[in-house]
Design an enzyme around this catalytic site. Structure first.
Site, mmCIF file in Angstrom:
data_model
loop_
_atom_site.group_PDB
_atom_site.id
_atom_site.type_symbol
_atom_site.label_atom_id
_atom_site.label_comp_id
_atom_site.label_asym_id
_atom_site.label_seq_id
_atom_site.Cartn_x
_atom_site.Cartn_y
_atom_site.Cartn_z
ATOM 1 N N CYS A 261 0.797 -1.235 0.000
ATOM 2 C CA CYS A 261 0.000 0.000 0.000
ATOM 3 C C CYS A 261 0.828 1.282 0.000
ATOM 4 C CB CYS A 261 -0.934 -0.009 1.208
ATOM 5 S SG CYS A 261 -2.139 -1.332 1.120
HETATM 6 N N1 LIG Z 1 -2.651 -6.492 0.955
HETATM 7 C C1 LIG Z 1 -3.284 -5.545 1.589
HETATM 8 O O1 LIG Z 1 -3.108 -5.384 2.783
HETATM 9 C C2 LIG Z 1 -4.260 -4.623 0.859
HETATM 10 C C3 LIG Z 1 -5.105 -3.817 1.626
HETATM 11 C C4 LIG Z 1 -6.020 -3.011 0.988
HETATM 12 C C5 LIG Z 1 -6.093 -2.979 -0.400
HETATM 13 N N2 LIG Z 1 -5.257 -3.760 -1.148
HETATM 14 C C6 LIG Z 1 -5.431 -3.693 -2.590
HETATM 15 O O2 LIG Z 1 -6.144 -4.845 -3.037
HETATM 16 C C7 LIG Z 1 -5.663 -5.255 -4.312
HETATM 17 C C8 LIG Z 1 -5.177 -6.685 -4.260
HETATM 18 O O3 LIG Z 1 -4.094 -6.746 -3.348
HETATM 19 P P1 LIG Z 1 -3.576 -8.087 -2.714
HETATM 20 O O4 LIG Z 1 -2.665 -7.693 -1.606
HETATM 21 O O5 LIG Z 1 -4.717 -9.004 -2.420
HETATM 22 O O6 LIG Z 1 -2.722 -8.665 -3.939
HETATM 23 P P2 LIG Z 1 -2.193 -10.193 -4.127
HETATM 24 O O7 LIG Z 1 -1.088 -10.087 -5.103
HETATM 25 O O8 LIG Z 1 -1.982 -10.810 -2.803
HETATM 26 O O9 LIG Z 1 -3.421 -10.934 -4.804
HETATM 27 C C9 LIG Z 1 -3.902 -10.647 -6.078
HETATM 28 C C10 LIG Z 1 -4.223 -11.951 -6.765
HETATM 29 O O10 LIG Z 1 -4.845 -11.669 -8.012
HETATM 30 C C11 LIG Z 1 -4.439 -12.668 -8.931
HETATM 31 N N3 LIG Z 1 -4.733 -12.162 -10.293
HETATM 32 C C12 LIG Z 1 -4.049 -11.265 -11.027
HETATM 33 N N4 LIG Z 1 -4.707 -11.028 -12.186
HETATM 34 C C13 LIG Z 1 -5.810 -11.798 -12.173
HETATM 35 C C14 LIG Z 1 -6.899 -11.977 -13.074
HETATM 36 N N5 LIG Z 1 -6.979 -11.295 -14.211
HETATM 37 N N6 LIG Z 1 -7.858 -12.864 -12.753
HETATM 38 C C15 LIG Z 1 -7.799 -13.549 -11.584
HETATM 39 N N7 LIG Z 1 -6.809 -13.408 -10.685
HETATM 40 C C16 LIG Z 1 -5.831 -12.533 -10.974
HETATM 41 C C17 LIG Z 1 -2.980 -12.896 -8.618
HETATM 42 O O11 LIG Z 1 -2.540 -14.152 -9.093
HETATM 43 C C18 LIG Z 1 -3.001 -12.812 -7.091
HETATM 44 O O12 LIG Z 1 -3.155 -14.086 -6.491
HETATM 45 C C19 LIG Z 1 -4.596 -4.247 -4.705
HETATM 46 O O13 LIG Z 1 -5.182 -3.233 -5.447
HETATM 47 C C20 LIG Z 1 -4.142 -3.702 -3.368
HETATM 48 O O14 LIG Z 1 -3.629 -2.385 -3.472
HETATM 49 C C21 LIG Z 1 -4.357 -4.602 -0.539
#
Ligand SMILES: NC(=O)c1ccc[n+]([C@@H]2O[C@H](COP(=O)([O-])OP(=O)(O)OC[C@H]3O[C@@H](n4cnc5c(N)ncnc54)[C@H](O)[C@@H]3O)[C@@H](O)[C@H]2O)c1
Length: 420
Positions: A261
């Protein structure tokens, strides 16, 4: 029949959402393009720390959770939530994952279904990019034929107090009917939903929250550097200021910011301000500058400390304690430990690192992983406490290390301890 939910992306955000939705009675498809993750999930092995294997196995056991990399299982959904990555590419937002998810879901979209974007992104993405992609692929109209909204994720990995279900969830829709659907969906999953008037305000809410943290961390980081030069204990001042019951929030200095983030999200905002208004978002740029340079400052402090012992960084044994971006987690994405390790290696340091949470594949390359034994600690010319995991034995560190640079103020004042 239960409502069918497709969660696109089974990462740190998508997997907890999927688990909660199974518990709330939805029929959940956890769609992820990463086959190895899908395989692990189907085997009941969670790779997200807040989700235990037991909870995952329980979800699988209900018969209402299907992890899959196959689109075929996603058809006929009532709700779809998109939680795919939104990284930076050459300093600019990379929306390719959202675009791909939009095209994929669009092909499966039926009239009456609801699609919600959760990925963190700049204001306007839902209405100006994601919605049109869904419309193009489906031939349906957002707000007319299907419902569309945005709801930012507030997940705080490793936080035992504020969990998914008791953290208020901001919700929005492109029209009244969409808002009703989006709010109704999250009302089944969390204790409280907070309505804002359009997806743009919801998108901005998330960026405001993270920019607020980013800027405040930069403030105390810069203060820590000046206070050290002035011979003033910044940690004591922070503790004292934190006793003020109003108008002050505690933030603490550290070796830099990491995770998915803080190093990324504020740049989505400054990028959009520059692109749309031609202006620079000075707070964000200043905070980026200060926080990105914290590993340089840690190196500088080490150079000075080793110099006092008539040693150079070159050839000195330096032990890094903690590689993740925050305590008690194995998440090392964007961790400042990587930058610091690179810099120390370039200066010729003999580096080793200990972190009980971070997997080898996520650790900085070229550094032996060790146990921080009494011998290891005593053998190091300098120990750098980068992440104050509870799993470290701090008495052992105090008793055996010759010199410790404690970047988290976990250790008490002692002759062998310096604080950042
Ligand atoms: N990790 C956190 O603490 C957090 C908190 C708030 C918001 N976010 C936001 O949430 C979003 C996701 O973050 P995250 O930490 O879960 O990421 P992550 O990388 O842990 O998970 C994302 C997943 O999406 C999959 N993916 C990518 N493209 C895809 C597609 N077209 N179809 C299906 N699956 C697909 C990837 O393989 C991965 O497993 C980001 O925008 C991030 O900024 C994250």
């Amino acid at each position: 029949m239960e409502d069918k939910l497709v969660v696109v992306g089974q990462g740190y955000v998508g997997l907890p959402l999927a688990m909660r939705a199974v518990e709330a009675g939805f029929d959940v498809v956890g769609f992820d393009t990463d086959h190895s993750k899908v395989k692990q999930l189907n085997a009941g092995e969670s790779y997200v720390e807040d989700i235990t294997d037991e909870r995952l196995l329980h979800a699988l056991g209900t018969g209402r959770y299907l992890p899959t990399a196959s689109m075929d299982h996603c058809a006929d959904f009532d709700y779809a939530v998109v939680s795919v990555p939104t990284p930076l590419h050459d300093g600019n937002p990379d929306l390719s994952y959202i675009e791909e998810a939009g095209r994929t879901l669009g092909r499966l979209l039926r009239p009456g279904a609801t699609v919600i974007l959760e990925s963190t992104t700049y204001p306007g993405t839902t209405e100006e990019l994601f919605g049109p992609l869904l419309e193009e692929a489906s031939g349906l109209g957002a707000g007319e034929d299907f419902h569309l909204g945005y709801s930012p994720e507030r997940i705080d990995p490793g936080n035992p107090t504020w969990r998914f279900e008791n953290t208020p969830k901001v919700v929005s829709g492109v029209d009244e009917a969409s808002l009703g659907k989006v709010q109704g969906f999250y009302d089944r999953l969390v204790e409280r939903t907070v309505v804002v008037s359009s997806p743009k305000e919801a998108e901005l809410t998330k960026l405001l929250e993270n920019t607020f943290r980013h800027v405040n961390i930069a403030l105390v980081n810069e203060l820590a550097m000046f206070a050290d030069d002035l011979g003033i204990n910044v940690w004591e001042a922070i503790d004292a200021a934190s006793t003020k019951p109003f108008g002050y929030l505690r933030f603490t200095p550290g070796p830099g910011v990491g995770g998915h983030c803080l190093p990324i999200d504020p740049s989505y905002l400054s990028w959009q301000v520059r692109r749309t208004l031609g202006q620079s978002f000075r707070f964000v740029e200043l905070a980026n500058d200060v926080n990105e340079h914290m590993p340089d400052y840690v190196v500088r402090r080490l150079v000075v400390a080793l110099n006092r012992q008539s040693k150079a960084v070159n050839g000195s044994r330096i032990l890094l304690l903690g590689l993740s971006y925050k305590k008690n987690t194995g998440d090392a994405r964007e961790s400042p430990s990587h930058t610091l390790a690179r810099q120390l290696l370039a200066l010729g340091a003999d580096l080793a690192a200990a972190d009980p949470h971070v997997l080898d594949v996520h650790a900085p390359p070229g550094i032996p992983r060790v146990e921080p034994t009494a011998e290891m600690l005593a053998d190091a010319d300098a120990v750098v406490l980068l992440v104050d995991h509870d799993a470290f034995d701090y008495d052992e560190v105090l008793d055996h290390a010759g010199y410790v640079l404690d970047c988290r103020h976990r250790l008490p004042t002692a002759p062998n301890v310096e604080h950042l």
